[in-house]
Enzyme design. Structure first.
Site, PDB file in Angstrom:
ATOM      1  N   ARG A  23      25.221 -22.716   6.804  1.00 39.72           N
ATOM      2  CA  ARG A  23      23.778 -22.915   6.955  1.00 39.72           C
ATOM      3  C   ARG A  23      22.956 -21.895   6.194  1.00 39.72           C
ATOM      4  NH1 ARG A  23      23.085 -21.815  12.890  1.00 39.72           N
ATOM      5  NH2 ARG A  23      24.679 -20.328  12.302  1.00 39.72           N
ATOM      6  N   GLN A  52       3.901   2.105  10.535  1.00 39.95           N
ATOM      7  CA  GLN A  52       3.201   1.261   9.560  1.00 39.95           C
ATOM      8  C   GLN A  52       4.232   0.567   8.677  1.00 39.95           C
ATOM      9  OE1 GLN A  52      -0.244   3.033   7.564  1.00 39.95           O
ATOM     10  NE2 GLN A  52       0.433   2.155   5.632  1.00 39.95           N
ATOM     11  N   ASN A  54       4.506  -1.605   4.989  1.00 41.11           N
ATOM     12  CA  ASN A  54       3.823  -1.901   3.736  1.00 41.11           C
ATOM     13  C   ASN A  54       4.638  -2.916   2.943  1.00 41.11           C
ATOM     14  OD1 ASN A  54       1.840   0.122   4.234  1.00 41.11           O
ATOM     15  ND2 ASN A  54       3.271   1.662   3.513  1.00 41.11           N
ATOM     16  N   ARG A  64       5.940   2.277  -9.730  1.00 42.28           N
ATOM     17  CA  ARG A  64       5.040   2.817  -8.707  1.00 42.28           C
ATOM     18  C   ARG A  64       5.612   4.147  -8.238  1.00 42.28           C
ATOM     19  NH1 ARG A  64       1.515  -1.362  -6.660  1.00 42.28           N
ATOM     20  NH2 ARG A  64       2.184  -3.415  -7.394  1.00 42.28           N
ATOM     21  N   HIS A  67       5.283   9.038  -5.305  1.00 44.54           N
ATOM     22  CA  HIS A  67       4.251   9.310  -4.304  1.00 44.54           C
ATOM     23  C   HIS A  67       4.820  10.093  -3.121  1.00 44.54           C
ATOM     24  CE1 HIS A  67       2.525   5.251  -5.823  1.00 44.54           C
ATOM     25  NE2 HIS A  67       2.149   6.234  -6.617  1.00 44.54           N
ATOM     26  N   HIS A 124       8.643   9.448  -3.498  1.00 43.26           N
ATOM     27  CA  HIS A 124       9.285   8.139  -3.624  1.00 43.26           C
ATOM     28  C   HIS A 124       8.636   7.349  -4.747  1.00 43.26           C
ATOM     29  CE1 HIS A 124       9.300   3.758  -2.415  1.00 43.26           C
ATOM     30  NE2 HIS A 124      10.567   4.011  -2.621  1.00 43.26           N
ATOM     31  N   TYR A 137       8.434  -1.727   3.150  1.00 47.67           N
ATOM     32  CA  TYR A 137       8.904  -0.461   3.696  1.00 47.67           C
ATOM     33  C   TYR A 137       8.122  -0.056   4.933  1.00 47.67           C
ATOM     34  CZ  TYR A 137       5.241   1.545   0.624  1.00 47.67           C
ATOM     35  OH  TYR A 137       4.074   1.826  -0.028  1.00 47.67           O
ATOM     36  N   GLU A 148      -2.314  12.615   0.327  1.00 50.70           N
ATOM     37  CA  GLU A 148      -1.432  11.996  -0.665  1.00 50.70           C
ATOM     38  C   GLU A 148      -1.340  12.826  -1.936  1.00 50.70           C
ATOM     39  OE1 GLU A 148      -2.680   8.193  -2.176  1.00 50.70           O
ATOM     40  OE2 GLU A 148      -4.694   8.899  -2.594  1.00 50.70           O
TER      41      GLU A 148
END
Length: 191
Positions: A23, A52, A54, A64, A67, A124, A137, A148
């Site tokens: 299946r 949280q 994202n 990206r 960060h 990251h 994530y 940040e």
């Protein structure tokens, strides 16, 4: 769920149990008691709870990162790719760490279903290797703009070996990521 240590202490690969038949397949993407038990079995510290989720979607060649967030809103991240492929990277930015400035990268995709755990104190980033690469994530703190920061994806001191893009094209970056500082110059880098 199986946790696998990487060469970068604290960063873990998460291999979920996948159950398939004619299946299709089923897997738990996260189970709090199993997560905590698996961390204990490896002797890893217990992170704060996830608060949280994202979800991003990127075209092939989009990079990206790198960060991070500083205290009091430092974030641990549990990252997976639900569609497409990405090369995902963690960089130790903890000043005083024996591994400061070292990185680990792994390919995550919708087929291998692996995840990567990146604890607080790490930057990251990821490079999308296919169009419509979707990264989902969980984070241990909410987004907080004043906390940040970013580090250049091509910082020569880090020497991250990003996969080559077709025709040797450079990655596509946001304006903010293109202006990011080198690790040694990043204001407040280190958690």
């Amino acid at each position: 769920m199986k946790l696998v240590k990487t060469p970068l202490p604290g960063v873990l690969i998460v291999e979920p149990a996948v159950y398939g038949d004619e299946r299709g397949w089923f897997m738990e993407t996260f189970n709090e008691p199993r997560w905590r038990r698996a961390l204990d079995e490896l002797g890893e510290p217990q992170p704060r709870p996830f608060v949280q989720d994202n979800h991003s979607c990127s075209h092939a060649g989009v990079l990206r990162g790198l960060h991070y967030q500083l205290p009091p809103h430092a974030q641990g991240k549990l990252v997976r790719v639900v569609k497409g492929r990405a090369f995902d990277v963690a960089v130790d930015i903890r000043r005083g760490s024996a591994h400061f400035g070292q990185w680990f990268g792994v390919e995550l995709d919708a087929v291998n279903r692996r995840q990567i755990w990146i604890p607080e104190g790490f930057a990251h980033g990821f490079l999308a290797l296919e169009d419509d690469t979707q990264v989902l994530y969980k984070t241990t703190d909410v987004y907080a703009a004043p906390c940040e920061g970013g580090i250049r994806w091509d910082d020569p001191d880090l020497a991250i070996r990003w996969p080559s893009l077709p025709n040797g094209a450079p990655p596509r970056l946001s304006e903010r990521d293109a202006r990011a500082a080198a690790l040694k110059d990043a204001v407040g880098s280190g958690v």
